[in-house]
Design an enzyme around this catalytic site. Structure first.
Site, PDB file in Angstrom:
ATOM      1  N   CYS A  76      16.401  22.782  53.848  1.00 48.03           N
ATOM      2  CA  CYS A  76      17.389  22.066  54.670  1.00 48.03           C
ATOM      3  C   CYS A  76      16.811  21.336  55.884  1.00 48.03           C
ATOM      4  CB  CYS A  76      18.472  23.033  55.115  1.00 48.03           C
ATOM      5  SG  CYS A  76      19.475  23.594  53.732  1.00 48.03           S
ATOM      6  N   GLU A 136      19.849  31.181  53.879  1.00 53.30           N
ATOM      7  CA  GLU A 136      19.270  31.978  52.799  1.00 53.30           C
ATOM      8  C   GLU A 136      18.741  33.275  53.404  1.00 53.30           C
ATOM      9  OE1 GLU A 136      16.443  29.585  50.605  1.00 53.30           O
ATOM     10  OE2 GLU A 136      17.943  28.030  50.347  1.00 53.30           O
ATOM     11  N   HIS A 183      11.589  31.217  68.414  1.00 48.79           N
ATOM     12  CA  HIS A 183      10.415  31.994  68.007  1.00 48.79           C
ATOM     13  C   HIS A 183       9.292  31.045  67.628  1.00 48.79           C
ATOM     14  CE1 HIS A 183      12.857  35.561  68.134  1.00 48.79           C
ATOM     15  NE2 HIS A 183      13.774  34.923  67.420  1.00 48.79           N
TER      16      HIS A 183
HETATM   17  P1  NAD Z   1      19.947  24.126  44.634  1.00 49.67           P
HETATM   18  O1  NAD Z   1      18.862  23.205  44.247  1.00 49.67           O
HETATM   19  O2  NAD Z   1      19.677  25.591  44.745  1.00 49.67           O
HETATM   20  O3  NAD Z   1      21.187  23.953  43.643  1.00 49.67           O
HETATM   21  C1  NAD Z   1      21.689  22.735  43.201  1.00 49.67           C
HETATM   22  C2  NAD Z   1      22.229  22.946  41.792  1.00 49.67           C
HETATM   23  O4  NAD Z   1      22.941  21.776  41.392  1.00 49.67           O
HETATM   24  C3  NAD Z   1      21.158  23.170  40.724  1.00 49.67           C
HETATM   25  O5  NAD Z   1      21.394  24.392  40.056  1.00 49.67           O
HETATM   26  C4  NAD Z   1      21.287  21.970  39.785  1.00 49.67           C
HETATM   27  O6  NAD Z   1      21.015  22.272  38.442  1.00 49.67           O
HETATM   28  C5  NAD Z   1      22.737  21.601  39.992  1.00 49.67           C
HETATM   29  N1  NAD Z   1      23.083  20.237  39.611  1.00 49.67           N
HETATM   30  C6  NAD Z   1      22.401  19.082  39.792  1.00 49.67           C
HETATM   31  N2  NAD Z   1      23.093  18.036  39.284  1.00 49.67           N
HETATM   32  C7  NAD Z   1      24.236  18.530  38.777  1.00 49.67           C
HETATM   33  C8  NAD Z   1      25.359  17.953  38.144  1.00 49.67           C
HETATM   34  N3  NAD Z   1      25.441  16.651  37.946  1.00 49.67           N
HETATM   35  N4  NAD Z   1      26.373  18.771  37.765  1.00 49.67           N
HETATM   36  C9  NAD Z   1      26.308  20.103  37.975  1.00 49.67           C
HETATM   37  N5  NAD Z   1      25.266  20.700  38.569  1.00 49.67           N
HETATM   38  C10 NAD Z   1      24.250  19.926  38.962  1.00 49.67           C
HETATM   39  O7  NAD Z   1      20.501  23.565  46.026  1.00 49.67           O
HETATM   40  P2  NAD Z   1      21.140  24.389  47.254  1.00 49.67           P
HETATM   41  O8  NAD Z   1      20.071  24.981  48.076  1.00 49.67           O
HETATM   42  O9  NAD Z   1      22.240  25.227  46.756  1.00 49.67           O
HETATM   43  O10 NAD Z   1      21.746  23.168  48.093  1.00 49.67           O
HETATM   44  C11 NAD Z   1      22.871  22.432  47.639  1.00 49.67           C
HETATM   45  C12 NAD Z   1      23.373  21.594  48.795  1.00 49.67           C
HETATM   46  O11 NAD Z   1      23.811  22.447  49.865  1.00 49.67           O
HETATM   47  C13 NAD Z   1      22.337  20.658  49.413  1.00 49.67           C
HETATM   48  O12 NAD Z   1      22.973  19.486  49.826  1.00 49.67           O
HETATM   49  C14 NAD Z   1      21.851  21.447  50.616  1.00 49.67           C
HETATM   50  O13 NAD Z   1      21.363  20.612  51.630  1.00 49.67           O
HETATM   51  C15 NAD Z   1      23.116  22.135  51.067  1.00 49.67           C
HETATM   52  N6  NAD Z   1      22.905  23.372  51.814  1.00 49.67           N
HETATM   53  C16 NAD Z   1      21.950  24.249  51.430  1.00 49.67           C
HETATM   54  C17 NAD Z   1      21.785  25.438  52.139  1.00 49.67           C
HETATM   55  C18 NAD Z   1      20.715  26.420  51.748  1.00 49.67           C
HETATM   56  O14 NAD Z   1      20.409  27.296  52.559  1.00 49.67           O
HETATM   57  N7  NAD Z   1      20.134  26.323  50.563  1.00 49.67           N
HETATM   58  C19 NAD Z   1      22.620  25.723  53.228  1.00 49.67           C
HETATM   59  C20 NAD Z   1      23.619  24.818  53.561  1.00 49.67           C
HETATM   60  C21 NAD Z   1      23.751  23.641  52.849  1.00 49.67           C
END
Ligand code: NAD
Length: 441
Positions: free
Chosen positions: A263, A155, A254
């Site tokens: 995460c 992010e 850091h």
């Molecule tokens: P987030 O909470 O921002 O987004 C998840 C989305 O999924 C939400 O908008 C939610 O409404 C939607 N959702 C939930 N159930 C659903 C369904 N049944 N059908 C359709 N949509 C549905 O989460 P994120 O930060 O994007 O993370 C998502 C995944 O990616 C996680 O497993 C996380 O560990 C991984 N990840 C995140 C990052 C990061 O920096 N945020 C980086 C790499 C991996």
């Protein structure tokens, strides 16, 4: 090619918008109808540099569409990415209920061969589990393949990370699925991005091992910082001296209040829990998580120590998000530290360039301020919680006039101690000796 992304949060939206940028037709689906309604108008529900422009371009050029209807998402797509959340359960394990729900939704709407690729971070074995869920709910005799395609974007620099990743990991057991995934990522092939093509469990493990290793690096340097404070060494220079060794590298060394975000804490917990499930104790990952929790407490002690107790004191906090360039407050150290300080009777004034509204909701009683100088107004100390660029070049004469006493507690080691002492400030940081004010004559 037509693809869909199910789950349109940070990862899903960036994935969808970036594939649209590659010239692919993308449908992004989410169950959150308010989120989808906003996105249809080009309004991005979170702060991430560059994403609004990319979404606008995708919409304008008709390569990006949004829906709440899973049937629409499945219809034309050859590849379906799953990017829903995988939050921690009480025992630390990853909650896969959203992933499984999506699996059932896809299965019921299948109309031909599909590749189903998990971008969500999911523990080893999830690919197989997902295959079973889909098989059990299939709408007809359709073939499908499962792929693990973990996401490594950060992010704050998500688009750059997606468009220029260090590597792409593809875990699959079907040549057809591998060929489709490589075709999809062809623009990255052209810029010579390394591809790691492996089996599904190995791909799933790469993501957890990477995050656990990075988290461990942070906890390691924080332990060294705590030791530096006790023996009079400077962790900043120690980290520089270590990081110049190519075997170590300077990134993630850091010292500060510890890691946060959506995460690292959850992925460490899930990895430790995977170990427990198969009868193997992951000592290093467990210690990294423990040290991280303690580090927040140490920061509270540091603040308490610098002020001689916080009861009745007013503290100005700069930054609330877990890192700069995001409004994400999930597991943000600033929140936990502020909560504890408030519990001990401190009044908290705070400013964050992107996360102030949400932060004020999460911390009732917090006094939201309009900038760093407003935050300093009447405060007994100014505390740098998150190293946003705009906090890197503050006007210390102005701050000194606004503050009740000239005390800067820099939990991100942004400033040079001697320089701040030269402005007449008492300067406290992490893993470096405190500095008394040194007023120039
Ligand atoms: P987030 O909470 O921002 O987004 C998840 C989305 O999924 C939400 O908008 C939610 O409404 C939607 N959702 C939930 N159930 C659903 C369904 N049944 N059908 C359709 N949509 C549905 O989460 P994120 O930060 O994007 O993370 C998502 C995944 O990616 C996680 O497993 C996380 O560990 C991984 N990840 C995140 C990052 C990061 O920096 N945020 C980086 C790499 C991996």
């Amino acid at each position: 090619m037509h693809i869909s992304v199910i789950g349109t949060g940070y990862v899903g939206l960036v994935t969808g918008a970036c594939f649209a940028e590659f010239g692919v037709n993308v449908v992004c689906m989410d169950t959150d109808s308010r989120r989808i309604a906003k996105l249809e108008k080009g309004e991005v529900p979170f702060y991430e540099p560059g994403i609004t422009e990319l979404v606008a371009k995708g919409l304008r050029e008709n390569r990006l569409a949004f829906t709440t209807d899973i049937a629409k998402a499945v219809d034309q797509a050859l590849v379906l990415f799953i990017a829903v959340g995988t939050p921690s359960r009480a025992d630390g394990s990853a909650d896969l209920s959203y992933v499984e729900e999506v699996g059932r939704g896809i299965a019921k709407n299948m109309n031909g061969y599909k590749v189903i690729a998990t971008k969500s971070t999911v523990p080893v074995g999830t690919g197989e589990k997902l295959r079973e869920v889909i098989k059990a709910n299939l709408s007809g005799p359709y073939r499908f393949d499962i792929v693990s395609n973990p996401e490594f974007l950060r992010e704050g620099s998500a688009i750059e990370d997606f468009l220029r990743p260090n590597r792409v990991v593809i875990g699959a057991d079907s040549d057809q699925a591998i060929a489709i995934m490589k075709d999809l990522y062809r623009p990255l092939y052209l810029i010579e991005t390394p591809f790691v093509v492996t089996d599904i469990p190995t791909a799933e493990m790469i993501k957890y091992a990477s995050n656990a290793f990075l988290a461990t690096k942070i906890s390691f340097i924080n332990e060294i910082a705590n030791l530096c404070e006790r023996v009079g060494a400077d962790v900043q220079v120690v980290a520089k001296g270590m990081g110049l060794d190519h075997r170590i590298g300077s990134k993630f060394l850091h010292a500060g209040p510890g890691f946060g975000g959506s995460c690292f804490p959850k992925d460490l917990a899930a990895l430790v829990q995977t170990g427990e499930r198969v009868g193997y104790q992951l000592e290093i990952a467990s210690a990294a998580a423990r040290v991280n929790t303690q580090q927040r407490q140490r920061m509270v002690e540091k603040i308490r120590g610098a002020l001689g107790g916080v009861k009745g004191k007013t503290l100005g906090l700069l930054g609330l998000s877990f890192k700069p360039n995001t409004n994400d407050l999930r597991e943000a150290p600033a929140l936990a530290i502020a909560q504890q300080l408030m519990k001990e009777g401190a009044v908290i004034r705070a400013y964050d360039p992107a996360a102030l509204d949400e932060g004020s909701k999460l911390l009732p009683g917090l006094v939201p301020c309009k900038d760093a100088y407003d935050t300093a107004e009447g405060s007994d100390a100014l505390i740098i919680m998150t190293e946003w660029n705009q906090f890197r070049n503050l006007d210390f004469d102005r701050l000194k006039t606004a503050l009740r006493r000239p005390l800067l507690i820099d939990l991100r080691n942004v400033y040079d101690p001697a320089r701040i002492a030269g402005f007449g400030f008492h300067y406290v940081s992490v893993g470096r000796p405190d500095r008394e004010p040194r007023l120039s004559s």
